[in-house]
Enzyme design. Structure first.
Site, short mmCIF file in Angstrom:
data_model
loop_
_atom_site.label_atom_id
_atom_site.label_comp_id
_atom_site.label_asym_id
_atom_site.label_seq_id
_atom_site.Cartn_x
_atom_site.Cartn_y
_atom_site.Cartn_z
N SER A 1 0.84 -1.21 0.00
CA SER A 1 0.00 0.00 0.00
C SER A 1 0.87 1.26 0.00
O SER A 1 1.62 1.50 -0.94
CB SER A 1 -0.98 -0.03 1.18
OG SER A 1 -1.95 0.98 1.05
N HIS B 1 -8.77 1.51 -0.64
CA HIS B 1 -8.61 0.60 -1.78
C HIS B 1 -9.95 0.10 -2.31
O HIS B 1 -10.11 -1.07 -2.66
CB HIS B 1 -7.69 -0.57 -1.41
CG HIS B 1 -6.29 -0.14 -1.09
ND1 HIS B 1 -5.42 0.36 -2.03
CD2 HIS B 1 -5.63 -0.10 0.10
CE1 HIS B 1 -4.27 0.68 -1.45
NE2 HIS B 1 -4.37 0.43 -0.16
#
Length: 773
Positions: free
Chosen positions: A86, A191
């Site tokens: 991430s 996300h």
């Protein structure tokens, strides 16, 4: 070969980077200059609550991981591959020479700031199911607000989406075979498509940033393949809304020949966040097929040559498989879940019991919600209706009661509140309120409770019909402290209830009331709905522990085109009104339904409101073949022009006595005086203007009673409150089995409208995307 892996959010801890700041003092000072605060102090002293806030966590992890990568590369040499989970994909890009340290930190700071604005979201870790199984559970249960966001190992998937939907999904996944389900302490749906606003703003921020080609291959979170040098900007924008494909990234490198021991976690000292995922990935799935990878790589040069840099500067949409429009997919699934309904559809409460027991019970039996039209009914009539509804519907079936404002008679609101609480009515439709009142606060307070995890739940739910954002803001705010204090002092609520009221909004949902039948401010949906949605989005962050607030659309909705427009604008549900009074279940006469069945969109007019006659409020009514609108406006004009009935000229007085009332005004006043509360009678004796208002208002009551009873002798005086939506509905169903009102059962109308709306959207969007359009 070896790969460095950098952990993302979750790896932060107090004391991280202690030796690194001394080893790299220049870069530490650079970090302080970029951030505007001491990174050393943040990591060493916190407080932990600040370090775990996204806008601080992401820059702190970038600094610590980046310095750790420099230290480790100096000691062991550069790796063959780089990976970052991430936010730490930026560390991997920095380590590969794609940008320098201050540029990377500025990017991460901006990313963290944008992502921190997200609210109302939640995430949960699910173990024991693979990605395909997780998506099957989501599809089977219509969890359209939840997504598989991080695939950390083949059988460890992190869900992300609307908080309430994520939390409610636990039993569904455990029943499907999951071995573990844990809700994570985050406030955003990271996300997922919910992060699109952050993605789009970040894309604009990245436009002027230069990216060099990586000196070391960096595995992309989005593709689980090495970054294409020409598409790094695009991929890093896409990464905000796309799933993190960490398991496939590991499997890719295993296919390249890396063993478990070749993966090294580089980051905060003592952290072991991503390294354990390597062993679990090896145990849960084989490496990716080398033959498939070889075929992909053989095609890469041709693909790169076909995409010049100028074409990849702007971010591209996230590649997702679009879900087809269905009746069940329209609006917010979380609204359906909260109110226990099949569709994001509500039937509003039409006054005088037109939204009858039959309407409410039939909708409840079909898994839909309708509101009893309690306005204008006596308290005993409302109680009998509530009892009848509860006897006819299954336990837990959806239903509600319309709660109309009585600004001049607050005691009526208190009496209705008492009745609702006694009978356990859990949902009300608050109508015609210009401000929150003590009765509404007391109703809300009585249903509040704190769950074991600390979350406050409101069992008594309120959908507020509003036509002004300032009124909507009152309902999306906690109960006014002055009212809470007054109720507490009077013993009407407890100290615990008073404390809980400060943590929840007064309403669970707003229904935006555009120009409609009955009372109307003649609002425009295309201006009101965006304003209300922005209002909701601005206050939602303060209720992250309460759950999503909803915005619906009412007024003018009688066709698939109107419903589609509302859903495309972003509403969570629609509320229908006029179309439901031309149904077998509606509590009005067959004669009225015959008239309504023939009306067109131009067959309505505005007339004074009988309830709010003195204030000049308007209602929208049927005018085709009816004199009521003209006569009602004539009475309103006489009231404005004169101070008493005696001032009206003899000819006009005779006309209204013979044609409107069909009896003398003196007789009407005697009837009114006999029925009015003593206070109104005393005021009428003192004020001739008030006496005139009471007499004229009797025409409005009579006109309603005549219509409800189907009194053919007074047909031209029927007051039939109705909006043009019914005229549009009549045109839509002309020539079909729904043309006669006898076939228009309220649940059939609801299902037909939602089904045809979905079909319309499928066709329209397909046509808009057709080549050569």
């Amino acid at each position: 070969m070896k790969a460095f892996m950098f952990p993302g959010q979750g790896a932060q801890r107090l004391g991280m980077g202690a030796g690194l700041f001394d080893a790299f003092p220049d870069l530490t000072r650079t970090a302080d200059d970029v951030l505007g605060y001491s990174i050393r102090s943040l990591c060493a002293q916190g407080p932990l609550e600040r370090l775990t806030q996204t806008e601080f966590t992401q820059p702190a992890l970038f600094v610590v991981n980046a310095l750790a990568s420099l230290q480790r590369s100096a000691a062991a040499g550069p790796p063959d591959y780089l990976m970052g989970h991430s936010v730490s994909e930026y560390v991997a890009l920095f380590a590969a020479g794609v940008f320098d340290f201050p540029t990377g930190l500025r990017l991460v700071r901006k990313r963290g700031e944008l992502m921190a604005r997200a609210s109302g979201g939640g995430m949960a870790a699910v173990l024991g199911l693979d990605e395909q199984q997780v998506n099957a559970v989501l599809r089977a249960n219509r969890l359209d607000d939840v997504f598989a966001a991080n695939v950390n190992t083949p059988r460890q998937v992190v869900l992300s989406g609307a908080r309430a939907a994520v939390e409610a999904a636990e039993p569904l996944f455990m029943q499907a075979g999951a071995t573990f389900f844990k809700v994570l302490q985050v406030s955003g749906a990271f996300h997922t498509p919910f992060m699109a606003p952050a993605r789009d703003e970040f894309a604009r921020y990245l436009q002027d940033v230069e990216f060099a080609a990586p000196r070391i291959p960096v595995i992309s979170n989005v593709t689980a393949r090495p970054h294409d040098p020409l598409r790094i900007r695009e991929r890093m924008v896409e990464q905000i809304t796309a799933p993190v494909r960490w398991a496939d990234s590991i499997r890719y490198l295993m296919a390249k020949g890396l063993a478990v021991s070749d993966f090294e976690e580089v980051g905060p000292e003592g952290a072991a966040v991503v390294k354990p995922m390597v062993m679990r990935t090896r145990n849960e799935a084989p490496p990716l097929d080398p033959a498939v990878l070889a075929q992909e790589e053989a095609q890469q040069p041709a693909r790169a040559a076909a995409v010049p840099p100028a074409q990849v500067v702007e971010p591209q949409p996230v590649a997702t498989t679009p879900r087809p429009f269905t009746a069940a997919s329209l609006g917010a699934p979380s609204f359906c879940e909260k109110f226990g309904v099949r569709h994001a559809y509500v039937a509003g409460g039409m006054y005088q019991g037109i939204a009858s027991v039959d309407v409410v019970a039939r909708l409840a039996g079909a898994g839909l919600m309708g509101f009893l039209g309690a306005g204008g009914l006596k308290l005993a009539e409302i109680e009998n209706a509530i009892v009848a509804i509860q006897e006819r519907i299954a336990p837990g079936a959806p239903y509600g009661i319309n709660f109309i404002a009585h600004s001049n008679h607050p005691a009526r609101e208190d009496e209705l509140t008492d009745l609702l609480l006694v009978h356990g009515v859990r949902t009300i439709e608050a109508s015609a309120f210009m401000e929150v009142t003590p009765a509404l606060v007391r109703y809300r307070a009585r249903g509040l409770q704190r769950e074991a995890g600390g979350r406050v739940v409101a069992r008594n739910r309120i959908i507020a019909k509003v036509s002004r954002p300032d009124v909507g803001a009152q309902f999306f705010a906690p109960a006014p402290p002055r009212l809470v204090a007054r109720l507490l002092e009077a013993g009407a609520i407890s100290a615990d209830e008073a404390a809980l009221l400060a943590q929840v909004p007064m309403a669970d949902a707003l229904s935006v009331e555009a120009d409609s039948g009955g009372h109307t401010d003649q609002g425009m949906p295309f201006t009101l709905i965006p304003a209300m949605l922005r209002l909701r989005d601005s206050v939602q962050p303060q209720y992250s522990g309460f759950g999503r607030l909803f915005v619906g659309a009412g007024g003018g909705i009688g066709t698939p085109e109107a419903a589609a427009a509302a859903f495309v604008m972003g509403v969570d549900f629609i509320l229908t009104g006029s179309i439901n009074q031309c149904t077998p279940e509606a509590g009005t006469s067959a004669l009225v339904k015959d008239l309504l069945q023939e009306m067109q969109v131009h067959d309505t007019d505005y007339a004074p409101s009988g309830d709010l006659f003195e204030q000049g409020s308007k209602v929208q009514v049927l005018r085709k073949g009816i004199f009521f609108p003209a006569r009602a406006n004539k009475l309103a004009a006489l009231y404005r022009q004169h101070e008493s009935l005696d001032e009206i000229d003899a000819k006009t007085r005779q006309q209204i006595e013979e044609r409107y009332f069909r009896r003398s005004l003196d007789t009407v006043y005697d009837e009114v005086r006999a029925a009015c509360p003593p206070g109104d009678v005393e005021r009428a004796e003192r004020s001739s203007k008030h006496r005139m208002a009471l007499v004229f208002k009797r025409y409005f009551r009579d006109s309603t009673d005549w219509a409800l009873a189907g009194d053919a002798a007074h047909k031209v005086d029927f007051q039939i409150q109705c909006g043009p939506a019914l005229g549009a509905f009549n045109q839509w169903v002309a020539g079909t089995e729904l043309a006669p009102w006898q076939a228009r059962h309220v649940d059939v109308v609801a299902d037909r409208l939602m089904t045809e709306t979905a079909a319309l959207l499928r066709g329209r969007f397909a046509a808009m995307q057709a080549p050569g359009r």
